[in-house]
Design a protein around this motif. Structure first.
Motif, PDB file in Angstrom:
ATOM      1  N   HIS A 163      27.704  21.368 -10.508  1.00 11.51           N
ATOM      2  CA  HIS A 163      28.065  22.318  -9.458  1.00 11.51           C
ATOM      3  C   HIS A 163      27.486  21.935  -8.095  1.00 11.51           C
ATOM      4  O   HIS A 163      27.530  22.748  -7.158  1.00 11.51           O
ATOM      5  N   ALA A 164      26.944  20.730  -7.982  1.00 14.13           N
ATOM      6  CA  ALA A 164      26.412  20.277  -6.690  1.00 14.13           C
ATOM      7  C   ALA A 164      27.507  20.351  -5.630  1.00 14.13           C
ATOM      8  O   ALA A 164      28.638  19.931  -5.855  1.00 14.13           O
ATOM      9  N   GLY A 165      27.171  20.936  -4.487  1.00 15.21           N
ATOM     10  CA  GLY A 165      28.143  21.122  -3.412  1.00 15.21           C
ATOM     11  C   GLY A 165      28.847  22.465  -3.452  1.00 15.21           C
ATOM     12  O   GLY A 165      29.560  22.819  -2.513  1.00 15.21           O
ATOM     13  N   GLN A 166      28.632  23.243  -4.518  1.00 16.83           N
ATOM     14  CA  GLN A 166      29.244  24.560  -4.633  1.00 16.83           C
ATOM     15  C   GLN A 166      28.258  25.652  -4.214  1.00 16.83           C
ATOM     16  O   GLN A 166      27.037  25.455  -4.212  1.00 16.83           O
ATOM     17  N   GLU A 167      28.810  26.810  -3.895  1.00 17.83           N
ATOM     18  CA  GLU A 167      28.004  27.967  -3.520  1.00 17.83           C
ATOM     19  C   GLU A 167      27.418  28.616  -4.770  1.00 17.83           C
ATOM     20  O   GLU A 167      28.139  28.889  -5.737  1.00 17.83           O
ATOM     21  N   VAL A 168      26.104  28.843  -4.755  1.00 23.01           N
ATOM     22  CA  VAL A 168      25.440  29.486  -5.886  1.00 23.01           C
ATOM     23  C   VAL A 168      24.698  30.725  -5.409  1.00 23.01           C
ATOM     24  O   VAL A 168      24.283  30.821  -4.255  1.00 23.01           O
ATOM     25  N   VAL A 169      24.551  31.682  -6.314  1.00 18.46           N
ATOM     26  CA  VAL A 169      23.779  32.897  -6.041  1.00 18.46           C
ATOM     27  C   VAL A 169      22.677  32.971  -7.090  1.00 18.46           C
ATOM     28  O   VAL A 169      22.949  32.928  -8.298  1.00 18.46           O
ATOM     29  N   LEU A 170      21.434  33.073  -6.632  1.00 20.57           N
ATOM     30  CA  LEU A 170      20.278  33.130  -7.516  1.00 20.57           C
ATOM     31  C   LEU A 170      19.679  34.530  -7.480  1.00 20.57           C
ATOM     32  O   LEU A 170      19.242  34.996  -6.424  1.00 20.57           O
ATOM     33  N   GLN A 171      19.687  35.206  -8.621  1.00 20.87           N
ATOM     34  CA  GLN A 171      19.030  36.506  -8.723  1.00 20.87           C
ATOM     35  C   GLN A 171      17.555  36.251  -9.015  1.00 20.87           C
ATOM     36  O   GLN A 171      17.211  35.670 -10.050  1.00 20.87           O
ATOM     37  N   LEU A 172      16.684  36.654  -8.088  1.00 19.40           N
ATOM     38  CA  LEU A 172      15.266  36.331  -8.192  1.00 19.40           C
ATOM     39  C   LEU A 172      14.433  37.538  -8.582  1.00 19.40           C
ATOM     40  O   LEU A 172      14.918  38.670  -8.668  1.00 19.40           O
ATOM     41  N   THR A 173      13.146  37.269  -8.817  1.00 18.82           N
ATOM     42  CA  THR A 173      12.204  38.328  -9.123  1.00 18.82           C
ATOM     43  C   THR A 173      12.129  39.300  -7.950  1.00 18.82           C
ATOM     44  O   THR A 173      12.033  38.897  -6.803  1.00 18.82           O
ATOM     45  N   GLU A 174      12.188  40.584  -8.244  1.00 19.93           N
ATOM     46  CA  GLU A 174      12.026  41.580  -7.180  1.00 19.93           C
ATOM     47  C   GLU A 174      10.609  41.461  -6.612  1.00 19.93           C
ATOM     48  O   GLU A 174       9.675  41.132  -7.327  1.00 19.93           O
ATOM     49  N   PRO A 175      10.374  41.757  -5.311  1.00 16.23           N
ATOM     50  CA  PRO A 175      11.358  42.296  -4.362  1.00 16.23           C
ATOM     51  C   PRO A 175      12.114  41.229  -3.572  1.00 16.23           C
ATOM     52  O   PRO A 175      12.714  41.537  -2.551  1.00 16.23           O
ATOM     53  N   LYS A 176      12.080  39.985  -4.017  1.00 17.31           N
ATOM     54  CA  LYS A 176      12.741  38.925  -3.257  1.00 17.31           C
ATOM     55  C   LYS A 176      14.260  39.070  -3.260  1.00 17.31           C
ATOM     56  O   LYS A 176      14.939  38.596  -2.365  1.00 17.31           O
ATOM     57  N   GLY A 177      14.794  39.716  -4.293  1.00 16.13           N
ATOM     58  CA  GLY A 177      16.235  39.934  -4.347  1.00 16.13           C
ATOM     59  C   GLY A 177      16.999  38.672  -4.671  1.00 16.13           C
ATOM     60  O   GLY A 177      16.656  37.943  -5.593  1.00 16.13           O
ATOM     61  N   LYS A 178      18.033  38.412  -3.874  1.00 22.25           N
ATOM     62  CA  LYS A 178      18.906  37.276  -4.138  1.00 22.25           C
ATOM     63  C   LYS A 178      18.786  36.215  -3.058  1.00 22.25           C
ATOM     64  O   LYS A 178      18.464  36.502  -1.916  1.00 22.25           O
TER      65      LYS A 178
END
Length: 220
Positions: A163-178
């Motif tokens: 998926h290199a070059g694609q848009e990714v969304v990382l759900q992180l530890t709160e309170p950092k969010g995404k």
């Protein structure tokens, strides 16, 4: 989710109860023992291949996935596409998603909720592919992340490279969010992205896998 159980449980009673009540009581005891076995079932971090092979039996099925990450409990529904060395890949709500084994509580087969729910295409199982595997196995498998995982089982860090070059969304530890951005590369410990925000457009950011709850691919 393993097959090795500790010998813990509740003994069946010797009783003068009427037969119907005795059967109901034994059913309750069996259910309690099932729960106790699940709770007493130790993880096997040194043998993820066994878990991978078990999960493969649910491949291409519509499943319910329950996860736990640092006190957050979530439930997802979608198609289980791959089980790798330390992760599962599934399709849910129009996105490809990745979760590691450490977060899994349970996976169970479910009836598909909608006739409009379509799974994406998988590795081609055509005669052409079979011939390529027969006559040029190394070259064919090494050129496909999905085939590498199918035959050898690969870690999440390697699976994400497709998926290199694609848009990714990382759900992180709160309170950092995404965090979202273009996937640049991965290492054994981190995901490296180019953030979507304008301020960080020319900067790269490294996020540890240990801090990521779920990875979603925006465009697939």
């Amino acid at each position: 989710m393993n097959t090795t159980y500790q010998r813990i449980g509740i003994s069946s009673p010797t009783t003068a109860l009427p037969e119907k009540q005795f059967i109901e009581l034994r059913a309750c005891i069996e259910e309690a023992n099932h729960i106790l076995r699940s709770l007493g079932n130790p993880p096997q971090p040194d043998n993820p291949r066994q878990l991978e092979l078990k999960l493969t039996s649910l491949k291409d099925q519509y499943v319910q996935i329950k996860t736990s990450f640092r006190g957050n409990f979530r439930t997802y529904k979608g198609f289980l596409l791959q089980a790798g060395r330390n992760y599962i890949q599934f399709w849910s709500k129009g996105r490809l998603r990745y979760v590691t084994y450490d977060q899994l509580i349970s996976i169970s087969s479910e009836p598909c909720e909608s006739e409009l729910f379509q799974e994406p295409h998988h590795v081609c199982r055509s005669e052409e592919l079979n011939c390529a595997l027969l006559y040029a196995f190394t070259e064919t498998v090494s050129g496909s992340v999905k085939l590498l995982n199918r035959f050898y089982g690969i870690p999440l860090s390697m699976a994400l490279l497709q998926h290199a070059g694609q848009e990714v969304v990382l759900q992180l530890t709160e309170p950092k969010g995404k965090k979202s951005g273009c996937l640049v590369k991965t290492t054994a410990e981190k995901v490296i992205i180019q953030p979507s925000s304008r301020q960080g457009k020319d900067l790269l950011e490294s996020i540890s896998f240990d801090d990521i709850e779920i990875i979603s691919i925006s465009k697939h």
